[in-house]
Structure formats: structure tokens, C-alpha cells
Design an enzyme around this catalytic site. Structure first.
Site, PDB file in Angstrom:
ATOM      1  N   LYS A 177       0.858  -1.024  -0.034  1.00 27.72           N
ATOM      2  CA  LYS A 177      -0.141   0.241   0.008  1.00 27.72           C
ATOM      3  C   LYS A 177       0.977   1.201  -0.002  1.00 27.72           C
ATOM      4  CE  LYS A 177      -3.788   2.136   2.809  1.00 27.72           C
ATOM      5  NZ  LYS A 177      -4.758   1.895   4.115  1.00 27.72           N
ATOM      6  N   SER A 229      -9.809   2.108   2.839  1.00 27.48           N
ATOM      7  CA  SER A 229      -8.892   2.608   2.002  1.00 27.48           C
ATOM      8  C   SER A 229      -7.719   1.944   1.225  1.00 27.48           C
ATOM      9  CB  SER A 229      -8.049   3.856   2.879  1.00 27.48           C
ATOM     10  OG  SER A 229      -7.256   3.021   3.686  1.00 27.48           O
ATOM     11  N   SER A 260     -10.170  -0.263   6.976  1.00 26.51           N
ATOM     12  CA  SER A 260      -9.527  -0.246   5.788  1.00 26.51           C
ATOM     13  C   SER A 260      -8.757  -1.431   4.998  1.00 26.51           C
ATOM     14  CB  SER A 260      -8.545   0.866   5.590  1.00 26.51           C
ATOM     15  OG  SER A 260      -9.354   2.071   5.413  1.00 26.51           O
TER      16      SER A 260
HETATM   17  N1  GLN Z   1     -13.307   4.436   6.331  1.00 22.45           N
HETATM   18  C1  GLN Z   1     -12.756   4.804   7.555  1.00 22.45           C
HETATM   19  C2  GLN Z   1     -12.336   6.115   7.538  1.00 22.45           C
HETATM   20  O1  GLN Z   1     -12.369   6.875   6.465  1.00 22.45           O
HETATM   21  C3  GLN Z   1     -11.368   3.941   8.019  1.00 22.45           C
HETATM   22  C4  GLN Z   1     -10.145   4.251   7.400  1.00 22.45           C
HETATM   23  C5  GLN Z   1      -9.092   3.356   7.616  1.00 22.45           C
HETATM   24  O2  GLN Z   1      -9.328   2.314   8.150  1.00 22.45           O
HETATM   25  N2  GLN Z   1      -7.933   3.740   7.145  1.00 22.45           N
HETATM   26  O3  GLN Z   1     -11.632   6.840   8.178  1.00 22.45           O
END
Ligand code: GLN
Length: 487
Positions: free
Chosen positions: A76, A151, A175
């Protein structure tokens, strides 16, 4: 060949059936063909990958025993990689070439894995659909009109489309697990502290955790063996022995007590998803498990608490991006103030700015008690819910997401997007490990099952997931990508 698991590829490499160079070339060719449409990778490092593969072939010939030696991997783009751009999905870091490797990257390099490139992600890991990326959205390989989740959407899509054998992801509120669910792959969020965060660009430091995204629970065990462990450079990494996560995969599930949280099967859950999870639960019963209804009474507060704590931490973490030291700087600043203002206005996207504003507000002197302190108190109650539940059951099972992957552009309201993580976020607030594995389909799209265990019980999670995958074949189903020859 490219659809094979790490375990299968490793056997083939070791048996001399193919070389890491051949395997790496094959993935690079496939990336060249499919990535322009899927947009799963931001950066592909072909030359470096082939050099690493040559090295791995030498190690394999000399009898190297690392199960990831010669296996092509994607990171990532939140993990710092020496000499390779690390953008974090943001214009702010689009020109940032890291001078060092993150611990996770270092560990995979040392184990002989081959880095194919860096995967697309929501900007600074803020999002649930990959649509906040400065580099454009990733498309879901199962239906390119849909999101891959976020994400870590690039990593999940790359694994699903066989653009790599394995990938890293990070999970602050869901994410790793939600994109794994949307793309039909396996994704594990380890306990907080299990994997070093050093060199992983910080979003919300008390919640962020790195983990594997791959094709099976067995592969997740192989990857976690590489990733886990104490790191002196991360003071929150934990000094606990790392077990061999592959050693307990074959244990029987006879007598396993599975908690079914009422709150995860309530209003808002899509009927197909519910049916898939209920069918999976019956499968567990056949494997000898018993089902117990449980309550997680404070689950409904988890989104509200998270959207105070996470933005608060993000507002502090992101203050370092000011155009002075590295990253984006606006053109022709008039003075220092103008440079800060324009650099941050131009360098960050809307969602990131929204979080910085919310976080700064929640931490401000007049509102700290009303928001931040309150959110921390709720966080404690959420943890207590899990501690109480684990007195009665060994694992907790439910859906990862209320529905399968949605259409690109379908959720323009930020709050609707925040609700995506309704089943995953409490786990981050409590610091627990959890996994999402494919366990059914809804209109031809993958459905993910979410399994949560007690602190540092990753081995149990992987055992439960592996036993399910031995009894079913959801994890080996593949999207049929248009314009592609049958594998
Ligand atoms: N969807 C959540 C957010 O927008 C979690 C994102 C994540 O786990 N990095 O913060």
C-alpha cells in the site's frame, strides 16, 4: 499460475517448476495489461522487482527456506519505500521519495519477497471507497463500475485481479477488512501493537495497524509471520512472542463458541448479505462450533466516537505537511503564512481537509471535554463490551459490511460513507484483531464475513478462517475480467 496462493507458488519455486524472475515477469505483464483500467497501482517498479527476483532465485538455489522468498508482493502506498515514491494517495506527497524503508517493507525485503509496486489508496487512508485518492479511484475487478472499498482498495483489487500474489494494507477503522470483503479476498487486521507502524504514514496513531491482504487464511498466516513482532522504533509495538501462525491452522473447531452480535444483524443489513453469513454460520456448526447470541450494546456509538478520535489524531499528525520539509509546496509564495495556507489548501483533498477541521475543533480548549474526552470514555465502554462478550465466546462473527460493493460515485454524502464501517470500527477502538474472508455472494459480487477474537489471538482467527476455507470454496472464486484470456 498467477491465481495461485503464496503456499502454492512457494512450492513451485522451491520445486524448480518456475523461477521468481519468470513469475515476476508474468505479474508485470498482467499489470501492464490490466492496471490502466483497474488503477490498482500508483507506482510499478519493474526493474527493481526483476533485480529482487534474480536475488531471490539465487537464494532459492542456495536452499533459502523463507516461504515468501521470490513471491511478488505489492505495498500500500502508505508504507515508506526507499528510493520509490510514497504518495499516500495525496498530491501532498506525490513527489515524495522516501529515504528509508518502513519496518514492514524491510521485513519483506529481508525475507526475499519481490516488490512489484505501490498500490492506490484513499488519500491518507481516509475513506471507504478509494474515491478520495489524488490518483483517481480504483475499480473493483468483479464489476469495474463499482468501488473496491477503501482505504486499502488498490491492494485488495490487485490481489483479486491477480496483479500480485500478496499485498500489505493498513486498517484504522476497517480499511483492510472492508476492501477485502468488496473484492472477495482475505484481509487481516492484527491486534494494535502486533505489527510495527514505523515508516507507515500516520493517520490516527492509536488506531492504525498494518496487516496482510491475500488469497487465503493460510497465506495471511504466512504473511503475518513475516510482519509481526516488536520493533524498538515503534514504542507502541508489543514485546510478545510471535507464534508460528501456520502451526495451528489445522486445529479442529470442535467446541468453538461463536458469538453472534444482535447489533450486527439488525436494521440496515442487506438481505443477501445476511443470508450468506447465516449460511456460513451453519457451515461452522457442521465443523463442530456452537452459536451463542451476544450483545455489543455500545456498538451504535462506535462511528460517532471514531469520527472524533480519528480526526483529532489526524489533525495533529498531518500538521507536519507544511511545505517546509518535504512534499508539495505551492508556487511563488508571498510570505511564510501564504506558503502554509496555499500549500495545505492545494496539497490536501476535501476529505482530508474536512477531517483536519473536525479534529482541530474537537481538540480546541472549549470543546475538548465535550467531544474528545467523551469519545475516549465511549471507547472504553466499547472495549468493555468485547471483554464481556469474550467471557462467553471464543470469537465473534458477523458481516464485514452491510452490503456488497456499491457503484462508483454512489455515496457523495460524507456521513453515508462513514456509516460503511459500522461493523468494523469498534474493533479498532478496542485494539482487537479481526479478519474478513469471502463467504458468499450477492448478485455475483463477493460478501465478506467478519471474525473478531480477543487481544493477540490472531492464531485463533486464522485457524477458524482456515477451517472455513477448507470446507468451502468462496475464497477461490475469481472475477472474470473483460478482455482477458481464461487462466
Ligand atoms: N473508512 C474509515 C475512514 O475513512 C476507515 C479508514 C481506515 O481504516 N484507514 O476513516
Amino acid at each position: 499460475m498467477l491465481a495461485k496462493t503464496i503456499a502454492e507458488l512457494s512450492r513451485a519455486l522451491r520445486g524448480g517448476e518456475l523461477s521468481s524472475v519468470e513469475l515476476t515477469r508474468a505479474y508485470l505483464d498482467r499489470i501492464e495489461r490490466l492496471n490502466p483500467d483497474l488503477n490498482a497501482y500508483i507506482t510499478v517498479c519493474g526493474e527493481q522487482a526483476l533485480a529482487q527476483a534474480e536475488d531471490a532465485d539465487r537464494r532459492l538455489a542456495a536452499g533459502d527456506t523463507s516461504p515468501v522468498c521470490g513471491i511478488p508482493l505489492a505495498h500500500k502506498d502508505i508504507f515508506c519505500t526507499e528510493g520509490v515514491t510514497t504518495s499516500c494517495g495525496s498530491r501532498m506527497l506525490a513527489n515524495f521519495v522516501s529515504p528509508y524503508d518502513a519496518t514492514v517493507v524491510e521485513k519483506f525485503n529481508a525475507a526475499g519477497a519481490v516488490t512489484l509496486g505501490k498500490t492506490n489508496m484513499d488519500e491518507f487512508a481516509m475513506g471507504s471507497s478509494n474515491e478520495t485518492s489524488y490518483f483517481g479511484p480504483v475499480k473493483n475487478p468483479w464489476d469495474t463500475g463499482r468501488v473496491p472499498g477503501g482505504s486499502s482498495g488498490g491492494s485488495a483489487a490487485a490481489v483479486a485481479a491477480d496483479l500480485c500474489a500478496m499485498a500489505t494494507g493498513t486498517d484504522t477503522g476497517g480499511s483492510i477488512r472492508q476492501p477485502a470483503a468488496f473484492c472477495g479476498v482475505t484481509g487481516l487486521k492484527p491486534s494494535y501493537g502486533r505489527v510495527s507502524r514505523w515508516g507507515m504514514i500516520a493517520f490516527a496513531s492509536s488506531l492504525d495497524q498494518a496487516g496482510p491482504i491475500c488469497k487465503s487464511a493460510q497465506d495471511a498466516a504466512i504473511m503475518l509471520n513475516v510482519m509481526a513482532g516488536l520493533d524498538e522504533r515503534d514504542s507502541t509495538s508489543v514485546d510478545l512472542t510471535v507464534p508460528d501462525y501456520t502451526a495451528s491452522l489445522d486445529q479442529s473447531l470442535e467446541g468453538l463458541r461463536i458469538g453472534i452480535p444482535r447489533q450486527h444483524f439488525a436494521e440496515g443489513l442487506n438481505a443477501d448479505v445476511e443470508q450468506a453469513i447465516r449460511a456460513a454460520l451453519q457451515e461452522f456448526e457442521k465443523l463442530g462450533a456452537t452459536l451463542v447470541d451476544i450483545d455489543l450494546p455500545n456498538n451504535e456509538l462506535s462511528i460517532s466516537a471514531y469520527y472524533v478520535v480519528a480526526p483529532a489524531e489526524a489533525s495533529a499528525n498531518l500538521s507536519r505537511f507544511d511545505g517546509v520539509r518535504y512534499g508539495y509546496r505551492c508556487d511563488n509564495p508571498l510570505d511564510l503564512e501564504d506558503m502554509y495556507k496555499r500549500t495545505r489548501s492545494e496539497g490536501f483533498g476535501d476529505e482530508v481537509k474536512r477531517r483536519i477541521l473536525v479534529g482541530t475543533y474537537a481538540l480546541s480548549a472549549g470543546f475538548y471535554d465535550a467531544y474528545y474526552r467523551k469519545a475516549q470514555q465511549i471507547r472504553r465502554l466499547i472495549k468493555q463490551d468485547f471483554l464481556d462478550a469474550f467471557k462467553q465466546v471464543d470469537v465473534i462473527v458477523g458481516p464485514t459490511s452491510p452490503h456488497a460493493a456499491f457503484q462508483l460515485g454512489a455515496k457523495s454524502d460524507p456521513v453515508a460513507m462513514y456509516l460503511e464501517d459500522i461493523y468494523t470500527i469498534a474493533v479498532n477502538l478496542a485494539g482487537l484483531p479481526a479478519i474478513s474472508i469471502p463467504s458468499g455472494q450477492s448478485n455475483g459480487l463477493p460478501v465478506g464475513m467478519h471474525i473478531v477474537a480477543g487481544d493477540f489471538e490472531e492464531a485463533r482467527l486464522l485457524n477458524v478462517a482456515h477451517q472455513f476455507q477448507r470446507a468451502t470454496d468462496w475464497h477461490s472464486r475469481k472475477p472474470s475480467l473483460s478482455g482477458e484470456d481464461a487462466k
